[in-house]
Design a protein around this motif. Structure first.
Motif, PDB file in Angstrom:
ATOM      1  N   TRP A   1      26.974  -2.282 -10.236  1.00  0.00           N
ATOM      2  CA  TRP A   1      26.339  -1.045  -9.490  1.00  0.00           C
ATOM      3  C   TRP A   1      25.356  -1.642  -8.508  1.00  0.00           C
ATOM      4  O   TRP A   1      25.023  -0.888  -7.745  1.00  0.00           O
ATOM      5  CB  TRP A   1      25.723  -0.067 -10.637  1.00  0.00           C
ATOM      6  N   ALA A   2      25.173  -2.886  -8.482  1.00  0.00           N
ATOM      7  CA  ALA A   2      24.294  -3.435  -7.780  1.00  0.00           C
ATOM      8  C   ALA A   2      24.624  -3.570  -6.112  1.00  0.00           C
ATOM      9  O   ALA A   2      24.062  -3.461  -5.256  1.00  0.00           O
ATOM     10  CB  ALA A   2      23.583  -4.814  -8.234  1.00  0.00           C
ATOM     11  N   GLY A   3      26.143  -3.521  -6.138  1.00  0.00           N
ATOM     12  CA  GLY A   3      26.727  -3.614  -4.614  1.00  0.00           C
ATOM     13  C   GLY A   3      26.742  -2.306  -4.028  1.00  0.00           C
ATOM     14  O   GLY A   3      27.469  -2.204  -3.060  1.00  0.00           O
ATOM     15  N   VAL A   4      26.373  -1.163  -4.414  1.00  0.00           N
ATOM     16  CA  VAL A   4      26.247   0.176  -3.866  1.00  0.00           C
ATOM     17  C   VAL A   4      24.642   0.417  -3.456  1.00  0.00           C
ATOM     18  O   VAL A   4      23.992  -0.088  -3.952  1.00  0.00           O
ATOM     19  CB  VAL A   4      27.169   1.251  -4.722  1.00  0.00           C
ATOM     20  N   PRO A   5      24.697   1.551  -2.710  1.00  0.00           N
ATOM     21  CA  PRO A   5      23.386   2.010  -2.387  1.00  0.00           C
ATOM     22  C   PRO A   5      22.575   2.492  -3.530  1.00  0.00           C
ATOM     23  O   PRO A   5      23.128   2.887  -4.485  1.00  0.00           O
ATOM     24  CB  PRO A   5      23.440   3.079  -1.292  1.00  0.00           C
ATOM     25  N   PRO A   6      21.272   2.477  -3.089  1.00  0.00           N
ATOM     26  CA  PRO A   6      20.327   3.077  -4.443  1.00  0.00           C
ATOM     27  C   PRO A   6      20.464   4.368  -4.715  1.00  0.00           C
ATOM     28  O   PRO A   6      19.935   4.696  -5.884  1.00  0.00           O
ATOM     29  CB  PRO A   6      18.664   2.842  -3.851  1.00  0.00           C
ATOM     30  N   ALA A   7      21.170   5.233  -4.108  1.00  0.00           N
ATOM     31  CA  ALA A   7      21.268   6.486  -4.298  1.00  0.00           C
ATOM     32  C   ALA A   7      22.266   6.621  -5.375  1.00  0.00           C
ATOM     33  O   ALA A   7      22.267   7.922  -6.113  1.00  0.00           O
ATOM     34  CB  ALA A   7      21.884   7.145  -3.093  1.00  0.00           C
ATOM     35  N   TRP A   8      23.133   5.634  -5.760  1.00  0.00           N
ATOM     36  CA  TRP A   8      23.869   5.728  -7.004  1.00  0.00           C
ATOM     37  C   TRP A   8      23.085   5.397  -8.494  1.00  0.00           C
ATOM     38  O   TRP A   8      23.634   5.210  -9.552  1.00  0.00           O
ATOM     39  CB  TRP A   8      24.941   4.707  -6.862  1.00  0.00           C
ATOM     40  N   GLY A   9      21.789   5.232  -8.255  1.00  0.00           N
ATOM     41  CA  GLY A   9      21.143   4.552  -9.546  1.00  0.00           C
ATOM     42  C   GLY A   9      21.007   5.516 -10.627  1.00  0.00           C
ATOM     43  O   GLY A   9      21.155   4.953 -11.670  1.00  0.00           O
ATOM     44  N   GLY A  10      20.966   6.796 -10.435  1.00  0.00           N
ATOM     45  CA  GLY A  10      21.130   7.713 -11.488  1.00  0.00           C
ATOM     46  C   GLY A  10      22.489   7.818 -12.276  1.00  0.00           C
ATOM     47  O   GLY A  10      22.507   7.861 -13.497  1.00  0.00           O
ATOM     48  N   VAL A  11      23.693   7.562 -11.507  1.00  0.00           N
ATOM     49  CA  VAL A  11      24.819   7.442 -12.111  1.00  0.00           C
ATOM     50  C   VAL A  11      24.868   6.322 -12.972  1.00  0.00           C
ATOM     51  O   VAL A  11      25.315   6.054 -14.114  1.00  0.00           O
ATOM     52  CB  VAL A  11      26.024   7.635 -11.046  1.00  0.00           C
ATOM     53  N   ALA A  12      24.419   4.979 -12.106  1.00  0.00           N
ATOM     54  CA  ALA A  12      24.755   3.504 -13.123  1.00  0.00           C
ATOM     55  C   ALA A  12      23.724   3.911 -14.258  1.00  0.00           C
ATOM     56  O   ALA A  12      23.955   3.094 -15.269  1.00  0.00           O
ATOM     57  CB  ALA A  12      23.911   2.559 -12.085  1.00  0.00           C
ATOM     58  N   ARG A  13      22.661   4.302 -14.000  1.00  0.00           N
ATOM     59  CA  ARG A  13      21.678   4.389 -15.165  1.00  0.00           C
ATOM     60  C   ARG A  13      22.135   5.250 -16.428  1.00  0.00           C
ATOM     61  O   ARG A  13      21.956   4.876 -17.390  1.00  0.00           O
ATOM     62  CB  ARG A  13      20.097   5.036 -14.681  1.00  0.00           C
ATOM     63  N   ALA A  14      22.798   6.132 -15.941  1.00  0.00           N
ATOM     64  CA  ALA A  14      23.614   7.120 -16.983  1.00  0.00           C
ATOM     65  C   ALA A  14      24.651   6.345 -17.653  1.00  0.00           C
ATOM     66  O   ALA A  14      24.631   6.588 -18.988  1.00  0.00           O
ATOM     67  CB  ALA A  14      24.002   8.289 -16.325  1.00  0.00           C
ATOM     68  N   LEU A  15      25.421   5.548 -17.104  1.00  0.00           N
ATOM     69  CA  LEU A  15      26.301   4.764 -17.661  1.00  0.00           C
ATOM     70  C   LEU A  15      25.756   3.805 -18.508  1.00  0.00           C
ATOM     71  O   LEU A  15      26.314   3.303 -19.721  1.00  0.00           O
ATOM     72  CB  LEU A  15      27.393   4.196 -16.735  1.00  0.00           C
ATOM     73  N   ARG A  16      24.645   2.924 -17.989  1.00  0.00           N
ATOM     74  CA  ARG A  16      23.913   2.027 -18.726  1.00  0.00           C
ATOM     75  C   ARG A  16      23.479   2.600 -19.937  1.00  0.00           C
ATOM     76  O   ARG A  16      23.417   1.802 -21.173  1.00  0.00           O
ATOM     77  CB  ARG A  16      22.832   1.115 -18.001  1.00  0.00           C
ATOM     78  N   LEU A  17      22.775   3.766 -19.865  1.00  0.00           N
ATOM     79  CA  LEU A  17      22.087   4.114 -21.219  1.00  0.00           C
ATOM     80  C   LEU A  17      23.161   4.757 -22.094  1.00  0.00           C
ATOM     81  O   LEU A  17      22.853   4.464 -23.477  1.00  0.00           O
ATOM     82  CB  LEU A  17      21.292   5.513 -20.550  1.00  0.00           C
ATOM     83  N   ALA A  18      24.168   5.296 -21.629  1.00  0.00           N
ATOM     84  CA  ALA A  18      25.311   5.819 -22.643  1.00  0.00           C
ATOM     85  C   ALA A  18      25.892   4.478 -23.379  1.00  0.00           C
ATOM     86  O   ALA A  18      26.061   4.411 -24.774  1.00  0.00           O
ATOM     87  CB  ALA A  18      26.275   6.547 -22.034  1.00  0.00           C
ATOM     88  N   SER A  19      26.060   3.259 -22.730  1.00  0.00           N
ATOM     89  CA  SER A  19      26.753   2.060 -23.211  1.00  0.00           C
ATOM     90  C   SER A  19      25.503   1.583 -23.962  1.00  0.00           C
ATOM     91  O   SER A  19      25.917   1.074 -25.282  1.00  0.00           O
ATOM     92  CB  SER A  19      26.786   1.027 -21.929  1.00  0.00           C
ATOM     93  N   ALA A  20      24.380   1.607 -23.843  1.00  0.00           N
ATOM     94  CA  ALA A  20      23.247   0.837 -24.972  1.00  0.00           C
ATOM     95  C   ALA A  20      23.034   1.809 -25.891  1.00  0.00           C
ATOM     96  O   ALA A  20      23.029   1.048 -27.100  1.00  0.00           O
ATOM     97  CB  ALA A  20      21.943   0.773 -24.149  1.00  0.00           C
TER      98      ALA A  20
END
Length: 186
Positions: free
Chosen positions: A101-120
């Motif tokens: 998710w680091a390769g996309v703009p910061p606006a995607w941060g919430g989506v990336a964070r939600a997936l990381r949180l669910a995975s963790a």
């Protein structure tokens, strides 16, 4: 409004525009659309929220995260689809979720964070994506409200500079002159 009032208003507006601070890009910079507005139109937060909803739907249907990202990326137009396909490609290369998710703009941060949180946490990511989409919409609504309030404040100065002198010149000055003429020649 008489000719004198219109002329006075025009002079006062010209003076106000001349006195606006020069930001180095011209005095009438605020009349031109900003480049950041065009970039925001290409990657709108609402489109990211829609993509998050679609990802959640794909995950609810039983797809894995990679398959959901690829599937939604293929079906979304413009930069949103490109961003998701970039993330899917990075997943396929074996990158971690954070790196993908680091390769996309910061606006995607919430989506990336939600997936990381669910995975963790070891929980299904669909619910966290639903919440991320709701958070994105709420933040965008708040941003729009703030911008609307700022616009209201910015409109007050030109209206005051334009209409107040015109009102004074077309209404108060003739009354004062008429009263003064009656006082001098009773």
């Amino acid at each position: 409004m008489g000719v004198a009032g219109a002329a006075l208003s025009a002079v006062l507006v010209a003076a106000a525009l001349w006195l606006l601070p020069n930001t180095g890009q011209g005095r009438r910079q605020w009349l031109r659309p900003k480049k950041t507005v065009r970039r925001r139109a290409q990657t709108r937060v609402v489109d990211i929220a829609i993509a998050a909803d679609l990802l959640a739907l794909a995950l609810h249907s039983g797809c894995g995260v990679l398959e959901a990202v690829e599937s939604v990326g293929r079906r979304m137009d413009g930069t949103i689809g490109e961003h998701l396909l970039t993330v899917a490609h990075r997943y396929r290369l074996g990158m971690s979720e954070e790196d993908a998710w680091a390769g996309v703009p910061p606006a995607w941060g919430g989506v990336a964070r939600a997936l990381r949180l669910a995975s963790a946490a070891g929980i299904p990511p669909a619910a966290t994506l639903d919440q991320a989409a709701a958070d994105l919409r709420r933040a965008e609504d708040h941003r729009i409200e703030v911008e609307t309030a700022r616009l209201g404040v910015r409109i007050v100065l030109p209206l005051g500079v334009t209409f107040l002198p015109a009102f004074v010149a077309s209404t108060i000055v003739p009354v004062v002159l008429a009263l003064g003429a009656q006082a001098i020649h009773p």
